[in-house]
Scaffold this motif. Structure first.
Motif, PDB file in Angstrom:
ATOM      1  N   LEU A 183       0.810  -1.211   0.000  1.00 38.15           N
ATOM      2  CA  LEU A 183       0.000   0.000   0.000  1.00 38.15           C
ATOM      3  C   LEU A 183       0.850   1.271   0.000  1.00 38.15           C
ATOM      4  N   ALA A 184       1.925   1.271   0.776  1.00 40.28           N
ATOM      5  CA  ALA A 184       2.737   2.485   0.919  1.00 40.28           C
ATOM      6  C   ALA A 184       3.376   2.904  -0.402  1.00 40.28           C
ATOM      7  N   SER A 185       3.625   1.946  -1.268  1.00 40.84           N
ATOM      8  CA  SER A 185       4.302   2.256  -2.536  1.00 40.84           C
ATOM      9  C   SER A 185       3.335   2.574  -3.667  1.00 40.84           C
ATOM     10  N   MET A 186       2.038   2.465  -3.425  1.00 35.21           N
ATOM     11  CA  MET A 186       1.052   2.726  -4.479  1.00 35.21           C
ATOM     12  C   MET A 186       0.865   4.223  -4.698  1.00 35.21           C
ATOM     13  N   GLU A 189      -4.125   7.524  -6.164  1.00 35.37           N
ATOM     14  CA  GLU A 189      -5.395   7.097  -6.745  1.00 35.37           C
ATOM     15  C   GLU A 189      -5.565   5.585  -6.653  1.00 35.37           C
ATOM     16  N   VAL A 190      -4.493   4.853  -6.915  1.00 38.95           N
ATOM     17  CA  VAL A 190      -4.551   3.391  -6.865  1.00 38.95           C
ATOM     18  C   VAL A 190      -4.779   2.917  -5.432  1.00 38.95           C
ATOM     19  N   ALA A 193      -8.414   3.517  -4.406  1.00 38.61           N
ATOM     20  CA  ALA A 193      -9.321   2.538  -5.007  1.00 38.61           C
ATOM     21  C   ALA A 193      -9.176   1.174  -4.350  1.00 38.61           C
ATOM     22  N   THR A 194      -7.946   0.811  -3.994  1.00 39.34           N
ATOM     23  CA  THR A 194      -7.699  -0.471  -3.335  1.00 39.34           C
ATOM     24  C   THR A 194      -8.341  -0.505  -1.954  1.00 39.34           C
ATOM     25  N   LEU A 195      -8.186   0.580  -1.210  1.00 38.57           N
ATOM     26  CA  LEU A 195      -8.774   0.646   0.129  1.00 38.57           C
ATOM     27  C   LEU A 195     -10.299   0.697   0.065  1.00 38.57           C
ATOM     28  N   ASP A 196     -10.848   1.354  -0.957  1.00 39.69           N
ATOM     29  CA  ASP A 196     -12.304   1.363  -1.139  1.00 39.69           C
ATOM     30  C   ASP A 196     -12.828  -0.061  -1.322  1.00 39.69           C
ATOM     31  N   GLU A 197     -12.124  -0.830  -2.143  1.00 36.53           N
ATOM     32  CA  GLU A 197     -12.541  -2.223  -2.372  1.00 36.53           C
ATOM     33  C   GLU A 197     -12.424  -3.037  -1.096  1.00 36.53           C
ATOM     34  N   LEU A 198     -11.374  -2.787  -0.334  1.00 31.03           N
ATOM     35  CA  LEU A 198     -11.152  -3.522   0.903  1.00 31.03           C
ATOM     36  C   LEU A 198     -12.272  -3.257   1.913  1.00 31.03           C
ATOM     37  N   ILE A 199     -12.626  -2.010   2.106  1.00 28.24           N
ATOM     38  CA  ILE A 199     -13.605  -1.679   3.138  1.00 28.24           C
ATOM     39  C   ILE A 199     -15.012  -2.106   2.740  1.00 28.24           C
ATOM     40  N   ARG A 200     -15.300  -2.166   1.436  1.00 29.06           N
ATOM     41  CA  ARG A 200     -16.645  -2.539   1.000  1.00 29.06           C
ATOM     42  C   ARG A 200     -16.937  -4.024   1.194  1.00 29.06           C
ATOM     43  N   ARG A 201     -15.937  -4.779   1.568  1.00 25.40           N
ATOM     44  CA  ARG A 201     -16.168  -6.199   1.853  1.00 25.40           C
ATOM     45  C   ARG A 201     -17.049  -6.405   3.089  1.00 25.40           C
TER      46      ARG A 201
END
Length: 438
Positions: A183-186, A189-190, A193-201
């Motif tokens: 995550l730290a190297s993303m 914007e990426v 989007a990744t964290l949005d997908e993670l939390i929507r689980r």
């Protein structure tokens, strides 16, 4: 109490009614445990998904448990106005609403809305626990109250073992640790989007939970659980309470509420912080998710121990003295012991297993404090129970204090907060519960 519901005295309940009531309340304690101890994995999960500090992540516990402070006294008036069963239904409806609030929170990845959902769940639990704890205290002989509370504790802690594992199975994937590490190297914007997908689980699991709680609330309203009358007093209790106008005129109750505040705060620290502490040893979240279950498993061992020996071999009062002293010793061992061990497939510092072992004294502390604090309250029982439930806000305050010290001094050093907690509990077990007037 609602006129449509005839209250009955505890003494008039048949054995069958008593057993059925205890079974229903045991199911409720399972639900309490499921919704409470899932926080152990929500804290590190939100810390990653919402990019939080340790202090901010422990606002999960604060938002959840501060509701007990806000709602405990209003809950007693609610129960008095509508009766236990309708009050419990309202409590389950609040739980359901809190679970459904997770849906918009996840859609927007807004930590504040998650905290609102957790607060609403806490409101529901405050109502339910204000009703359930007096039930289990007075449904049977007083000298066996700790034994009955231990049985409820087994239901609560078993749910706590199951809840983080089910949550992890529902929202975590075997490849997630690599995702967390990257995550730290993303790019911003990426990563967003990744964290949005993670939390929507969390949307589907909490939607299911909210629907189930809604149905359970309706079921409890129409269950055979009897109304009980806690306003009646035996003659000797009534004489002892002559002239008393407030629960604050019962020192053993007030000091007991403080003991509950300290006990539950220390207990939540031992469970909700252990995943992050394991992470400080290089253990991934995927592996560390089982450590709260280990602590709760030890709590179940403690409950079975209590059921086996109280009151046959040791009184509940002496057991309270023993386990509070054990908690103080384990607190010192957490801070001062060092060394690598391999146990249950985990390579860890030995100190983490002393945190796990805190499950044993923590399991029997509540069962020892509650009957001592509630002794002889008579017509003040409901308000007294509310004051005790208010003490559960210790779950909100003490983890935040731990989180502050963890950010400032380190995760291990922050466990120093446990020692004064257990020293006060030793005081209450030895002397504080004996004070009947100021």
């Amino acid at each position: 109490m609602a006129a449509s519901q005839a209250a009955v005295s505890v003494a008039s309940l048949s054995r069958r009614d008593t057993v059925v009531s205890i079974i229903i309340i045991a199911g409720m304690f399972f639900i309490f445990g499921f919704l409470s101890w899932i926080n152990a994995i929500l804290i590190p999960y939100f810390k990653i998904a919402c990019e939080l500090t340790h202090f901010q992540s422990y606002l999960v516990a604060f938002a959840f448990y501060i509701a007990y402070f806000v709602m405990s006294v209003p809950a007693s008036y609610l129960l008095k106005a509508v009766g236990f069963k309708q009050g419990m239904m309202v409590g389950f409806f609040a739980l359901s609403l809190g679970a459904f609030i997770f849906v918009p929170a996840a859609m927007t990845r807004t930590y504040g809305v998650f905290l609102l959902g957790l607060f609403t769940i806490g409101v529901g639990l405050a109502i339910l626990q204000t009703a359930a704890n007096p039930y289990i205290t007075i449904l049977g002989p007083k000298e066996r109250a700790a034994q009955r509370i231990s049985i409820m504790g087994i239901c609560n802690k078993f749910a706590g073992i199951v809840a983080p594992l089910l949550f992890a199975a529902a929202v975590l994937r075997p490849t997630d640790q690599a995702l967390f590490d990257s995550l730290a190297s993303m790019a911003d914007e990426v990563r967003a989007a990744t964290l949005d997908e993670l939390i929507r689980r969390v949307i589907v699991p909490y939607s299911v939970v909210g629907s189930i709680l809604l149905l359970v609330g309706i079921g409890v309203r129409y269950s055979p659980l009897p109304e009980i009358d806690t306003a009646e007093e035996q003659d000797d209790v009534a004489r002892a309470n002559t002239g008393k106008t407030s629960v604050f005129q019962f020192p053993h109750l007030v000091l007991g509420a403080v003991a509950i505040f300290i006990h539950v705060g220390a207990q939540v620290i031992s469970i909700d912080t252990v995943i992050n502490y394991a992470g400080s040893m290089g253990i991934s979240l995927i592996e560390a998710k089982v450590f709260p279950s280990y602590t709760l498993g030890m709590a179940i061992v403690g409950y079975f121990l209590g059921i086996s020996v109280i009151p046959r071999w040791i009184s509940q009062k002496n057991m309270l003295r023993l386990v509070t002293f054990m908690g103080a010793v384990l607190s010192l061992l957490i801070v001062f012991t060092h060394g690598q061990v391999r146990l249950f497939g985990h390579q860890t510092d030995v100190s983490i297993w002393f945190i796990v072992m805190l499950g044993i004294p923590n399991s029997l502390t509540w069962a020892g404090i509650w009957p001592l604090a509630m002794d002889g309250l008579g017509r003040f029982t409901k308000v007294g129970a509310s004051l005790m439930i208010m003490g559960l806000c210790g779950n909100a305050i003490l983890p935040l204090v731990y989180g502050y010290f963890a950010d400032k001094f380190g995760l291990r050093e922050a466990y120093w907060i446990l020692l004064p907690c257990y020293l006060y509990l030793i005081y209450y077990a030895m002397w504080g519960h004996k004070l009947k007037k100021w």
